[in-house]
Design a protein around this motif. Structure first.
Motif, PDB file in Angstrom:
ATOM      1  N   ALA A 124      46.150  50.451  44.651  1.00 17.60           N
ATOM      2  CA  ALA A 124      45.489  50.240  43.360  1.00 17.60           C
ATOM      3  C   ALA A 124      46.539  50.017  42.278  1.00 17.60           C
ATOM      4  CB  ALA A 124      44.629  51.453  43.013  1.00 17.60           C
ATOM      5  N   MET A 125      46.325  48.977  41.452  1.00 18.67           N
ATOM      6  CA  MET A 125      47.256  48.664  40.373  1.00 18.67           C
ATOM      7  C   MET A 125      46.484  48.079  39.196  1.00 18.67           C
ATOM      8  SD  MET A 125      50.188  46.899  42.714  1.00 18.67           S
ATOM      9  CE  MET A 125      48.907  46.071  43.676  1.00 18.67           C
ATOM     10  N   THR A 126      46.591  48.710  38.041  1.00 20.47           N
ATOM     11  CA  THR A 126      45.888  48.230  36.855  1.00 20.47           C
ATOM     12  C   THR A 126      46.387  46.845  36.472  1.00 20.47           C
ATOM     13  OG1 THR A 126      45.514  50.456  36.007  1.00 20.47           O
ATOM     14  CG2 THR A 126      45.471  48.669  34.410  1.00 20.47           C
ATOM     15  N   ARG A 127      45.436  45.903  36.264  1.00 21.05           N
ATOM     16  CA  ARG A 127      45.823  44.533  35.876  1.00 21.05           C
ATOM     17  C   ARG A 127      45.144  44.070  34.597  1.00 21.05           C
ATOM     18  NH1 ARG A 127      48.687  41.628  39.144  1.00 21.05           N
ATOM     19  NH2 ARG A 127      49.663  41.258  37.126  1.00 21.05           N
ATOM     20  N   ASN A 128      44.050  44.716  34.180  1.00 24.43           N
ATOM     21  CA  ASN A 128      43.506  44.502  32.840  1.00 24.43           C
ATOM     22  C   ASN A 128      42.986  43.082  32.598  1.00 24.43           C
ATOM     23  OD1 ASN A 128      42.985  46.081  30.536  1.00 24.43           O
ATOM     24  ND2 ASN A 128      44.672  45.148  29.406  1.00 24.43           N
ATOM     25  N   ARG A 129      42.226  42.541  33.560  1.00 25.36           N
ATOM     26  CA  ARG A 129      41.688  41.183  33.404  1.00 25.36           C
ATOM     27  C   ARG A 129      40.161  41.142  33.398  1.00 25.36           C
ATOM     28  NH1 ARG A 129      47.371  40.896  34.171  1.00 25.36           N
ATOM     29  NH2 ARG A 129      48.069  38.760  33.798  1.00 25.36           N
ATOM     30  N   ALA A 130      39.493  42.280  33.230  1.00 22.99           N
ATOM     31  CA  ALA A 130      38.034  42.267  33.102  1.00 22.99           C
ATOM     32  C   ALA A 130      37.656  41.709  31.734  1.00 22.99           C
ATOM     33  CB  ALA A 130      37.476  43.669  33.285  1.00 22.99           C
ATOM     34  N   ASP A 131      36.351  41.461  31.522  1.00 23.89           N
ATOM     35  CA  ASP A 131      35.946  40.966  30.207  1.00 23.89           C
ATOM     36  C   ASP A 131      35.744  42.132  29.234  1.00 23.89           C
ATOM     37  OD1 ASP A 131      33.400  42.096  30.582  1.00 23.89           O
ATOM     38  OD2 ASP A 131      32.447  40.188  31.075  1.00 23.89           O
ATOM     39  N   GLU A 132      35.254  41.830  28.034  1.00 17.15           N
ATOM     40  CA  GLU A 132      35.135  42.858  26.997  1.00 17.15           C
ATOM     41  C   GLU A 132      34.167  43.967  27.380  1.00 17.15           C
ATOM     42  OE1 GLU A 132      34.146  40.888  23.378  1.00 17.15           O
ATOM     43  OE2 GLU A 132      36.166  40.088  23.066  1.00 17.15           O
ATOM     44  N   ALA A 133      33.198  43.652  28.253  1.00 17.16           N
ATOM     45  CA  ALA A 133      32.237  44.655  28.711  1.00 17.16           C
ATOM     46  C   ALA A 133      32.718  45.359  29.974  1.00 17.16           C
ATOM     47  CB  ALA A 133      30.878  44.002  28.962  1.00 17.16           C
ATOM     48  N   ARG A 134      33.986  45.135  30.316  1.00 16.08           N
ATOM     49  CA  ARG A 134      34.608  45.708  31.510  1.00 16.08           C
ATOM     50  C   ARG A 134      33.925  45.239  32.794  1.00 16.08           C
ATOM     51  NH1 ARG A 134      38.460  49.112  29.704  1.00 16.08           N
ATOM     52  NH2 ARG A 134      38.133  50.325  27.801  1.00 16.08           N
ATOM     53  N   VAL A 135      33.397  44.016  32.746  1.00 19.22           N
ATOM     54  CA  VAL A 135      32.818  43.375  33.933  1.00 19.22           C
ATOM     55  C   VAL A 135      33.914  42.577  34.630  1.00 19.22           C
ATOM     56  CG1 VAL A 135      31.166  41.645  34.749  1.00 19.22           C
ATOM     57  CG2 VAL A 135      30.523  43.245  32.918  1.00 19.22           C
ATOM     58  N   PRO A 136      34.072  42.735  35.944  1.00 21.75           N
ATOM     59  CA  PRO A 136      35.086  41.953  36.668  1.00 21.75           C
ATOM     60  C   PRO A 136      34.910  40.454  36.434  1.00 21.75           C
ATOM     61  CG  PRO A 136      34.253  43.704  38.051  1.00 21.75           C
ATOM     62  CD  PRO A 136      33.388  43.699  36.822  1.00 21.75           C
ATOM     63  N   SER A 137      36.017  39.771  36.217  1.00 19.92           N
ATOM     64  CA  SER A 137      36.002  38.358  35.858  1.00 19.92           C
ATOM     65  C   SER A 137      36.222  37.465  37.074  1.00 19.92           C
ATOM     66  CB  SER A 137      37.108  38.084  34.840  1.00 19.92           C
ATOM     67  OG  SER A 137      38.388  38.307  35.445  1.00 19.92           O
ATOM     68  N   HIS A 138      36.033  36.150  36.875  1.00 19.26           N
ATOM     69  CA  HIS A 138      36.289  35.205  37.966  1.00 19.26           C
ATOM     70  C   HIS A 138      37.781  35.148  38.290  1.00 19.26           C
ATOM     71  CE1 HIS A 138      36.921  32.683  34.354  1.00 19.26           C
ATOM     72  NE2 HIS A 138      37.691  31.919  35.116  1.00 19.26           N
ATOM     73  N   HIS A 139      38.628  35.471  37.312  1.00 16.71           N
ATOM     74  CA  HIS A 139      40.066  35.539  37.610  1.00 16.71           C
ATOM     75  C   HIS A 139      40.342  36.682  38.587  1.00 16.71           C
ATOM     76  CE1 HIS A 139      40.965  32.622  34.509  1.00 16.71           C
ATOM     77  NE2 HIS A 139      40.362  33.363  33.589  1.00 16.71           N
ATOM     78  N   MET A 140      39.644  37.781  38.408  1.00 20.04           N
ATOM     79  CA  MET A 140      39.810  38.907  39.326  1.00 20.04           C
ATOM     80  C   MET A 140      39.350  38.539  40.728  1.00 20.04           C
ATOM     81  SD  MET A 140      38.596  42.058  36.851  1.00 20.04           S
ATOM     82  CE  MET A 140      38.506  43.231  38.205  1.00 20.04           C
ATOM     83  N   LYS A 141      38.272  37.783  40.828  1.00 21.36           N
ATOM     84  CA  LYS A 141      37.806  37.363  42.159  1.00 21.36           C
ATOM     85  C   LYS A 141      38.885  36.547  42.865  1.00 21.36           C
ATOM     86  CE  LYS A 141      34.746  34.028  42.786  1.00 21.36           C
ATOM     87  NZ  LYS A 141      33.462  33.272  42.897  1.00 21.36           N
ATOM     88  N   LYS A 142      39.506  35.632  42.143  1.00 27.13           N
ATOM     89  CA  LYS A 142      40.567  34.824  42.755  1.00 27.13           C
ATOM     90  C   LYS A 142      41.752  35.691  43.153  1.00 27.13           C
ATOM     91  CE  LYS A 142      43.533  30.788  42.096  1.00 27.13           C
ATOM     92  NZ  LYS A 142      43.891  29.643  41.211  1.00 27.13           N
ATOM     93  N   TYR A 143      42.118  36.646  42.286  1.00 23.92           N
ATOM     94  CA  TYR A 143      43.258  37.535  42.549  1.00 23.92           C
ATOM     95  C   TYR A 143      43.055  38.320  43.851  1.00 23.92           C
ATOM     96  CZ  TYR A 143      46.095  41.808  41.739  1.00 23.92           C
ATOM     97  OH  TYR A 143      46.949  42.886  41.854  1.00 23.92           O
ATOM     98  N   TYR A 144      41.889  38.935  43.999  1.00 23.81           N
ATOM     99  CA  TYR A 144      41.647  39.727  45.203  1.00 23.81           C
ATOM    100  C   TYR A 144      41.486  38.833  46.431  1.00 23.81           C
ATOM    101  CZ  TYR A 144      41.261  44.027  42.503  1.00 23.81           C
ATOM    102  OH  TYR A 144      41.547  45.115  41.708  1.00 23.81           O
ATOM    103  N   LEU A 145      40.870  37.675  46.271  1.00 21.39           N
ATOM    104  CA  LEU A 145      40.733  36.759  47.399  1.00 21.39           C
ATOM    105  C   LEU A 145      42.100  36.290  47.897  1.00 21.39           C
ATOM    106  CD1 LEU A 145      39.161  34.964  49.339  1.00 21.39           C
ATOM    107  CD2 LEU A 145      38.967  33.262  47.491  1.00 21.39           C
ATOM    108  N   GLN A 146      43.009  35.966  46.969  1.00 28.42           N
ATOM    109  CA  GLN A 146      44.353  35.544  47.369  1.00 28.42           C
ATOM    110  C   GLN A 146      45.007  36.580  48.279  1.00 28.42           C
ATOM    111  OE1 GLN A 146      46.246  35.055  43.530  1.00 28.42           O
ATOM    112  NE2 GLN A 146      46.113  32.824  43.622  1.00 28.42           N
ATOM    113  N   ARG A 147      44.865  37.839  47.924  1.00 33.56           N
ATOM    114  CA  ARG A 147      45.553  38.890  48.665  1.00 33.56           C
ATOM    115  C   ARG A 147      44.830  39.258  49.964  1.00 33.56           C
ATOM    116  NH1 ARG A 147      46.877  37.782  44.066  1.00 33.56           N
ATOM    117  NH2 ARG A 147      48.997  38.192  43.315  1.00 33.56           N
TER     118      ARG A 147
END
Length: 378
Positions: free
Chosen positions: A27-50
Protein backbone atom coordinates in the motif's frame (compact mmCIF):
# COMPACT_ATOMS: atom_id res chain seq x y z
CA UNK A 1 15.20 -16.28 -14.97
CA UNK A 2 17.96 -17.35 -12.61
CA UNK A 3 17.04 -20.64 -10.94
CA UNK A 4 17.20 -19.24 -7.38
CA UNK A 5 14.65 -16.53 -8.24
CA UNK A 6 12.14 -19.19 -9.28
CA UNK A 7 10.99 -19.53 -5.67
CA UNK A 8 9.50 -16.03 -5.86
CA UNK A 9 7.24 -17.18 -8.70
CA UNK A 10 5.62 -20.13 -6.99
CA UNK A 11 1.91 -19.81 -6.09
CA UNK A 12 0.83 -19.17 -2.50
CA UNK A 13 -2.50 -19.64 -0.74
CA UNK A 14 -3.51 -16.68 1.42
CA UNK A 15 -6.84 -17.02 3.14
CA UNK A 16 -9.04 -18.84 0.66
CA UNK A 17 -7.44 -17.43 -2.52
CA UNK A 18 -4.27 -18.36 -4.36
CA UNK A 19 -1.88 -15.70 -5.61
CA UNK A 20 0.37 -16.41 -8.58
CA UNK A 21 3.66 -15.42 -6.96
CA UNK A 22 5.30 -14.14 -3.77
CA UNK A 23 5.88 -10.59 -5.09
CA UNK A 24 3.26 -8.27 -3.60
CA UNK A 25 2.66 -4.58 -4.16
CA UNK A 26 2.51 -2.72 -0.87
CA UNK A 27 0.00 0.00 0.00
CA UNK A 28 1.31 3.44 -0.98
CA UNK A 29 -0.56 6.75 -0.83
CA UNK A 30 -0.76 8.35 -4.30
CA UNK A 31 -3.51 10.97 -3.86
CA UNK A 32 -5.21 10.75 -7.28
CA UNK A 33 -8.87 10.32 -6.26
CA UNK A 34 -11.36 13.06 -7.10
CA UNK A 35 -12.65 15.73 -4.70
CA UNK A 36 -15.26 13.32 -3.31
CA UNK A 37 -12.51 10.76 -2.70
CA UNK A 38 -13.91 8.55 -5.47
CA UNK A 39 -11.26 6.47 -7.28
CA UNK A 40 -10.46 8.03 -10.65
CA UNK A 41 -9.86 6.58 -14.12
CA UNK A 42 -6.18 7.42 -13.62
CA UNK A 43 -6.18 5.11 -10.61
CA UNK A 44 -7.74 2.34 -12.68
CA UNK A 45 -4.92 2.61 -15.21
CA UNK A 46 -2.29 2.72 -12.43
CA UNK A 47 -3.50 -0.49 -10.78
CA UNK A 48 -4.07 -2.23 -14.11
CA UNK A 49 -0.49 -1.46 -15.20
CA UNK A 50 0.88 -3.14 -12.10
CA UNK A 51 -1.45 -6.12 -12.34
CA UNK A 52 -0.25 -6.64 -15.91
CA UNK A 53 3.28 -6.18 -14.58
CA UNK A 54 2.91 -9.40 -12.62
CA UNK A 55 1.97 -8.41 -9.06
CA UNK A 56 0.76 -11.52 -7.26
CA UNK A 57 -1.17 -9.50 -4.70
CA UNK A 58 -1.89 -5.78 -4.83
CA UNK A 59 -2.78 -3.87 -1.68
CA UNK A 60 -4.46 -0.56 -2.39
CA UNK A 61 -3.22 2.74 -1.13
CA UNK A 62 -4.51 3.53 2.36
CA UNK A 63 -8.28 3.98 1.97
CA UNK A 64 -10.31 6.08 4.39
CA UNK A 65 -13.15 4.28 6.15
CA UNK A 66 -15.16 7.41 6.95
CA UNK A 67 -15.38 11.09 5.89
CA UNK A 68 -12.65 12.09 8.31
CA UNK A 69 -10.05 14.70 7.50
CA UNK A 70 -6.66 13.38 6.49
CA UNK A 71 -3.21 14.56 5.50
CA UNK A 72 -4.08 14.15 1.82
CA UNK A 73 -6.95 15.91 0.04
CA UNK A 74 -7.41 13.26 -2.66
CA UNK A 75 -6.80 10.01 -0.83
CA UNK A 76 -9.65 7.62 -1.72
CA UNK A 77 -12.43 6.46 0.57
CA UNK A 78 -14.65 3.39 0.88
CA UNK A 79 -17.64 4.68 2.87
CA UNK A 80 -19.94 5.79 0.01
CA UNK A 81 -21.63 3.95 -2.85
CA UNK A 82 -19.90 6.26 -5.32
CA UNK A 83 -16.55 5.16 -3.96
CA UNK A 84 -17.62 1.53 -4.08
CA UNK A 85 -18.52 1.93 -7.76
CA UNK A 86 -15.15 3.54 -8.46
CA UNK A 87 -13.27 0.75 -6.75
CA UNK A 88 -15.37 -1.88 -8.55
CA UNK A 89 -13.95 -0.67 -11.88
CA UNK A 90 -10.45 -1.18 -10.49
CA UNK A 91 -11.00 -4.63 -8.99
CA UNK A 92 -12.58 -5.77 -12.26
CA UNK A 93 -9.56 -4.88 -14.40
CA UNK A 94 -7.08 -6.19 -11.83
CA UNK A 95 -8.84 -9.55 -11.83
CA UNK A 96 -9.00 -9.64 -15.62
CA UNK A 97 -5.23 -9.09 -15.62
CA UNK A 98 -4.74 -12.12 -13.37
CA UNK A 99 -3.91 -10.47 -10.05
CA UNK A 100 -5.63 -10.35 -6.68
CA UNK A 101 -6.29 -7.16 -4.74
CA UNK A 102 -6.88 -6.26 -1.08
CA UNK A 103 -8.22 -2.93 0.17
CA UNK A 104 -6.16 -1.38 2.96
CA UNK A 105 -8.56 0.12 5.52
CA UNK A 106 -7.34 3.33 7.14
CA UNK A 107 -8.22 5.76 9.90
CA UNK A 108 -5.69 8.53 10.48
CA UNK A 109 -6.71 9.18 14.09
CA UNK A 110 -4.86 12.17 15.52
CA UNK A 111 -2.90 12.88 12.35
CA UNK A 112 -4.60 15.93 10.92
CA UNK A 113 -2.84 19.27 10.90
CA UNK A 114 -5.12 21.27 13.19
CA UNK A 115 -3.92 24.49 11.54
CA UNK A 116 -6.13 27.59 11.97
CA UNK A 117 -6.82 27.56 8.20
CA UNK A 118 -6.89 23.78 7.93
CA UNK A 119 -8.99 20.86 9.10
CA UNK A 120 -10.07 20.42 12.68
CA UNK A 121 -7.80 18.31 14.89
CA UNK A 122 -8.44 14.61 14.56
CA UNK A 123 -9.61 12.10 17.12
CA UNK A 124 -7.17 9.88 18.96
CA UNK A 125 -7.13 7.49 21.91
CA UNK A 126 -5.91 10.38 24.10
CA UNK A 127 -5.56 14.15 23.73
CA UNK A 128 -1.85 13.94 22.88
CA UNK A 129 -0.57 15.51 19.64
CA UNK A 130 1.99 13.86 17.40
CA UNK A 131 5.24 15.77 17.30
CA UNK A 132 7.42 16.37 14.28
CA UNK A 133 4.87 16.84 11.51
CA UNK A 134 4.41 14.32 8.73
CA UNK A 135 7.74 12.55 8.48
CA UNK A 136 6.90 9.37 6.62
CA UNK A 137 9.49 10.43 4.06
CA UNK A 138 12.34 12.55 5.32
CA UNK A 139 13.23 13.72 1.80
CA UNK A 140 9.92 15.61 1.57
CA UNK A 141 9.14 18.99 3.17
CA UNK A 142 8.04 18.68 6.79
CA UNK A 143 4.41 19.61 7.34
CA UNK A 144 3.29 21.81 10.26
CA UNK A 145 2.96 20.29 13.70
CA UNK A 146 -0.20 18.32 14.29
CA UNK A 147 -2.87 19.79 16.52
CA UNK A 148 -4.02 18.30 19.82
CA UNK A 149 -6.58 15.60 19.00
CA UNK A 150 -9.91 15.13 20.69
CA UNK A 151 -10.17 11.94 22.71
CA UNK A 152 -12.42 9.28 21.20
CA UNK A 153 -15.21 8.84 23.71
CA UNK A 154 -16.40 5.43 22.52
CA UNK A 155 -13.88 3.50 20.39
CA UNK A 156 -16.51 0.89 19.55
CA UNK A 157 -18.12 3.43 17.20
CA UNK A 158 -14.92 3.43 15.12
CA UNK A 159 -14.94 -0.39 15.11
CA UNK A 160 -18.39 -0.16 13.53
CA UNK A 161 -17.02 2.18 10.86
CA UNK A 162 -14.31 -0.33 9.99
CA UNK A 163 -16.91 -3.08 9.64
CA UNK A 164 -19.04 -0.90 7.36
CA UNK A 165 -15.99 -0.18 5.21
CA UNK A 166 -15.25 -3.91 4.97
CA UNK A 167 -18.79 -4.57 3.77
CA UNK A 168 -18.33 -1.91 1.12
CA UNK A 169 -14.99 -3.44 0.13
CA UNK A 170 -16.75 -6.75 -0.45
CA UNK A 171 -19.36 -4.99 -2.60
CA UNK A 172 -16.51 -3.42 -4.56
CA UNK A 173 -15.11 -6.83 -5.43
CA UNK A 174 -11.98 -6.88 -3.32
CA UNK A 175 -10.46 -10.27 -2.51
CA UNK A 176 -9.80 -9.20 1.07
CA UNK A 177 -8.94 -6.31 3.35
CA UNK A 178 -5.76 -5.28 5.13
CA UNK A 179 -5.96 -3.42 8.45
CA UNK A 180 -3.51 -0.53 8.51
CA UNK A 181 -2.11 -0.81 12.04
CA UNK A 182 1.28 0.69 11.19
CA UNK A 183 3.04 4.04 10.71
CA UNK A 184 1.42 5.90 13.58
CA UNK A 185 -2.20 5.84 12.42
CA UNK A 186 -5.18 5.12 14.66
CA UNK A 187 -4.72 1.42 15.46
CA UNK A 188 -1.03 2.04 16.11
CA UNK A 189 -1.94 5.02 18.31
CA UNK A 190 -4.03 2.75 20.52
CA UNK A 191 -1.18 0.23 20.79
CA UNK A 192 1.48 2.75 21.79
CA UNK A 193 1.63 3.96 25.40
CA UNK A 194 3.05 7.33 24.31
CA UNK A 195 -0.16 8.16 22.45
CA UNK A 196 -2.63 6.15 24.56
CA UNK A 197 -2.83 7.06 28.26
CA UNK A 198 -6.45 6.03 28.75
CA UNK A 199 -7.49 4.51 32.06
CA UNK A 200 -10.54 2.63 30.79
CA UNK A 201 -10.62 -0.81 29.11
CA UNK A 202 -9.00 0.65 25.98
CA UNK A 203 -5.77 1.75 27.68
CA UNK A 204 -3.22 0.97 30.35
CA UNK A 205 -1.95 -2.60 30.04
CA UNK A 206 -0.67 -4.12 26.81
CA UNK A 207 -3.83 -6.20 26.68
CA UNK A 208 -6.06 -3.14 26.95
CA UNK A 209 -4.08 -1.13 24.42
CA UNK A 210 -4.34 -4.06 21.98
CA UNK A 211 -8.10 -4.30 22.48
CA UNK A 212 -9.04 -1.75 19.82
CA UNK A 213 -7.00 -3.37 17.05
CA UNK A 214 -8.23 -6.84 17.96
CA UNK A 215 -11.87 -5.73 18.03
CA UNK A 216 -11.43 -4.17 14.59
CA UNK A 217 -9.88 -7.38 13.25
CA UNK A 218 -12.73 -9.46 14.65
CA UNK A 219 -15.26 -7.18 12.95
CA UNK A 220 -13.44 -7.53 9.62
CA UNK A 221 -13.30 -11.32 9.95
CA UNK A 222 -17.09 -11.30 10.39
CA UNK A 223 -17.30 -9.83 6.88
CA UNK A 224 -14.36 -11.38 4.99
CA UNK A 225 -13.67 -14.58 6.90
CA UNK A 226 -10.04 -15.64 6.50
CA UNK A 227 -9.36 -12.98 3.85
CA UNK A 228 -8.31 -10.38 6.42
CA UNK A 229 -4.73 -9.26 6.93
CA UNK A 230 -2.75 -7.02 9.24
CA UNK A 231 0.14 -4.60 8.70
CA UNK A 232 2.22 -3.46 11.67
CA UNK A 233 5.44 -1.50 12.26
CA UNK A 234 6.69 -2.30 15.78
CA UNK A 235 9.92 -0.40 15.13
CA UNK A 236 7.92 2.78 15.46
CA UNK A 237 9.31 6.18 14.63
CA UNK A 238 6.69 7.17 12.10
CA UNK A 239 4.48 10.02 13.28
CA UNK A 240 5.97 10.12 16.79
CA UNK A 241 5.52 6.43 17.60
CA UNK A 242 7.83 4.36 19.76
CA UNK A 243 8.01 2.83 23.23
CA UNK A 244 10.98 1.44 25.17
CA UNK A 245 12.21 -1.82 23.65
CA UNK A 246 10.86 -4.27 26.22
CA UNK A 247 7.46 -2.58 26.32
CA UNK A 248 7.39 -2.66 22.53
CA UNK A 249 8.16 -6.37 22.46
CA UNK A 250 5.63 -7.15 25.18
CA UNK A 251 2.87 -5.12 23.53
CA UNK A 252 3.35 -6.37 19.99
CA UNK A 253 3.99 -9.96 21.08
CA UNK A 254 0.58 -9.99 22.75
CA UNK A 255 -1.13 -8.22 19.84
CA UNK A 256 0.39 -10.51 17.22
CA UNK A 257 -0.28 -13.68 19.20
CA UNK A 258 -3.94 -12.77 19.68
CA UNK A 259 -4.35 -11.59 16.10
CA UNK A 260 -2.89 -14.84 14.80
CA UNK A 261 -5.65 -16.75 16.57
CA UNK A 262 -8.22 -15.07 14.29
CA UNK A 263 -7.27 -17.14 11.22
CA UNK A 264 -5.95 -14.15 9.26
CA UNK A 265 -4.63 -14.59 5.74
CA UNK A 266 -1.28 -12.90 6.39
CA UNK A 267 0.54 -10.52 8.72
CA UNK A 268 2.96 -8.00 7.23
CA UNK A 269 5.91 -6.85 9.30
CA UNK A 270 7.09 -3.38 8.25
CA UNK A 271 10.80 -3.34 9.07
CA UNK A 272 12.60 -0.54 10.86
CA UNK A 273 14.38 1.65 8.29
CA UNK A 274 16.87 4.10 9.85
CA UNK A 275 16.64 6.71 7.09
CA UNK A 276 12.87 6.96 7.57
CA UNK A 277 13.03 7.29 11.37
CA UNK A 278 12.41 10.95 12.26
CA UNK A 279 14.64 12.84 14.66
CA UNK A 280 12.61 14.33 17.53
CA UNK A 281 14.18 16.04 20.54
CA UNK A 282 17.59 15.47 18.99
CA UNK A 283 17.40 11.69 18.60
CA UNK A 284 15.84 8.99 16.49
CA UNK A 285 12.28 8.37 17.55
CA UNK A 286 11.87 4.68 16.74
CA UNK A 287 12.71 1.44 18.53
CA UNK A 288 14.94 -0.57 16.18
CA UNK A 289 14.86 -4.35 16.52
CA UNK A 290 14.70 -7.36 14.23
CA UNK A 291 11.04 -8.09 13.58
CA UNK A 292 11.39 -11.53 12.04
CA UNK A 293 13.46 -13.01 14.84
CA UNK A 294 11.33 -11.32 17.52
CA UNK A 295 7.80 -11.94 16.22
CA UNK A 296 8.04 -14.46 13.39
CA UNK A 297 7.85 -17.42 15.77
CA UNK A 298 4.55 -16.09 17.16
CA UNK A 299 2.82 -16.30 13.77
CA UNK A 300 1.77 -19.91 13.25
CA UNK A 301 -1.54 -19.60 11.39
CA UNK A 302 -1.25 -16.57 9.13
CA UNK A 303 1.27 -16.30 6.32
CA UNK A 304 4.21 -13.96 7.01
CA UNK A 305 5.09 -11.11 4.67
CA UNK A 306 7.88 -8.59 5.08
CA UNK A 307 8.16 -5.05 3.68
CA UNK A 308 10.67 -2.24 3.98
CA UNK A 309 13.70 -1.83 1.77
CA UNK A 310 13.78 -5.43 0.57
CA UNK A 311 15.75 -6.18 -2.61
CA UNK A 312 14.83 -9.00 -5.01
CA UNK A 313 17.93 -10.89 -3.92
CA UNK A 314 17.03 -10.59 -0.25
CA UNK A 315 13.44 -11.55 -1.05
CA UNK A 316 14.63 -14.74 -2.70
CA UNK A 317 16.74 -15.62 0.33
CA UNK A 318 13.97 -14.89 2.84
CA UNK A 319 11.43 -17.00 0.95
CA UNK A 320 13.77 -19.87 0.07
CA UNK A 321 14.88 -20.20 3.71
CA UNK A 322 11.24 -20.19 4.89
CA UNK A 323 11.66 -17.05 6.99
CA UNK A 324 8.71 -15.48 5.16
CA UNK A 325 6.07 -16.65 2.74
CA UNK A 326 6.11 -13.53 0.59
CA UNK A 327 7.55 -10.05 0.21
CA UNK A 328 5.93 -6.70 -0.46
CA UNK A 329 7.76 -4.07 -2.47
CA UNK A 330 6.82 -0.41 -2.25
CA UNK A 331 8.68 2.31 -4.12
CA UNK A 332 9.95 -0.16 -6.71
CA UNK A 333 6.34 -0.76 -7.79
CA UNK A 334 5.72 2.99 -8.04
CA UNK A 335 8.58 3.45 -10.46
CA UNK A 336 8.31 0.11 -12.30
CA UNK A 337 4.81 -0.91 -13.39
CA UNK A 338 6.34 -4.19 -14.59
CA UNK A 339 8.43 -4.91 -11.48
CA UNK A 340 7.63 -8.62 -11.18
CA UNK A 341 8.32 -9.17 -14.87
CA UNK A 342 11.63 -7.36 -14.53
CA UNK A 343 12.61 -9.63 -11.66
CA UNK A 344 11.53 -12.72 -13.60
CA UNK A 345 13.53 -11.73 -16.68
CA UNK A 346 16.56 -10.26 -14.90
CA UNK A 347 15.93 -6.72 -16.13
CA UNK A 348 17.32 -3.63 -14.41
CA UNK A 349 15.27 -1.84 -11.76
CA UNK A 350 16.49 1.64 -12.61
CA UNK A 351 13.62 4.09 -13.08
CA UNK A 352 14.05 7.18 -10.93
CA UNK A 353 11.36 8.26 -8.47
CA UNK A 354 9.61 11.49 -9.50
CA UNK A 355 9.61 12.89 -5.97
CA UNK A 356 7.72 16.16 -6.69
CA UNK A 357 4.80 14.15 -8.10
CA UNK A 358 4.71 11.40 -5.48
CA UNK A 359 1.43 12.60 -3.97
CA UNK A 360 0.06 14.45 -6.98
CA UNK A 361 -0.85 18.09 -7.46
CA UNK A 362 -4.19 19.51 -8.61
CA UNK A 363 -2.32 21.94 -10.88
CA UNK A 364 -0.24 19.22 -12.59
CA UNK A 365 -1.30 16.46 -14.97
CA UNK A 366 -2.06 13.54 -12.59
CA UNK A 367 -0.44 11.08 -14.99
CA UNK A 368 2.99 12.58 -14.33
CA UNK A 369 4.92 10.47 -11.84
CA UNK A 370 1.99 8.07 -11.71
CA UNK A 371 1.12 6.21 -14.92
CA UNK A 372 3.99 7.45 -17.11
CA UNK A 373 6.83 5.32 -15.71
CA UNK A 374 8.25 3.22 -18.58
CA UNK A 375 8.06 -0.55 -18.76
CA UNK A 376 10.54 -2.79 -20.52
CA UNK A 377 9.75 -4.45 -23.86
CA UNK A 378 9.78 -8.24 -23.44
Amino acid sequence: MDAPMAVLFTPLTVGDITIANRIGMSAMTRNRADEARVPSHHMKKYYLQRALGGAGLIVTEATLISPQTSQYDRAPGIWSMGQVAGWRKITNVVHLAGSKIYCQLWHVGRLTSGKPDGPEPGYGPSAIPARGGSLCFNFLPVTPEFGTPREILDPSTIVTQFKHAARNAKLAGFDGVELHAAAGFLVHQFLDSTSNIRTDKWGGSSENRARFGLEVLKSLVEVFGSNVSLKISPGGGFHDMGMPLQETIDTFSYFISEADKLNLSYITLFRYIPRLDPIIDGKKRGTPHDLLSTYGKLITNAKIFIVGGVTPEEAEKLVSTNQVHGVFFGTSWLTHPDLAKRIRHGKSINNMLAVPHLYGDVDVDPRIGYTDYPAVTY
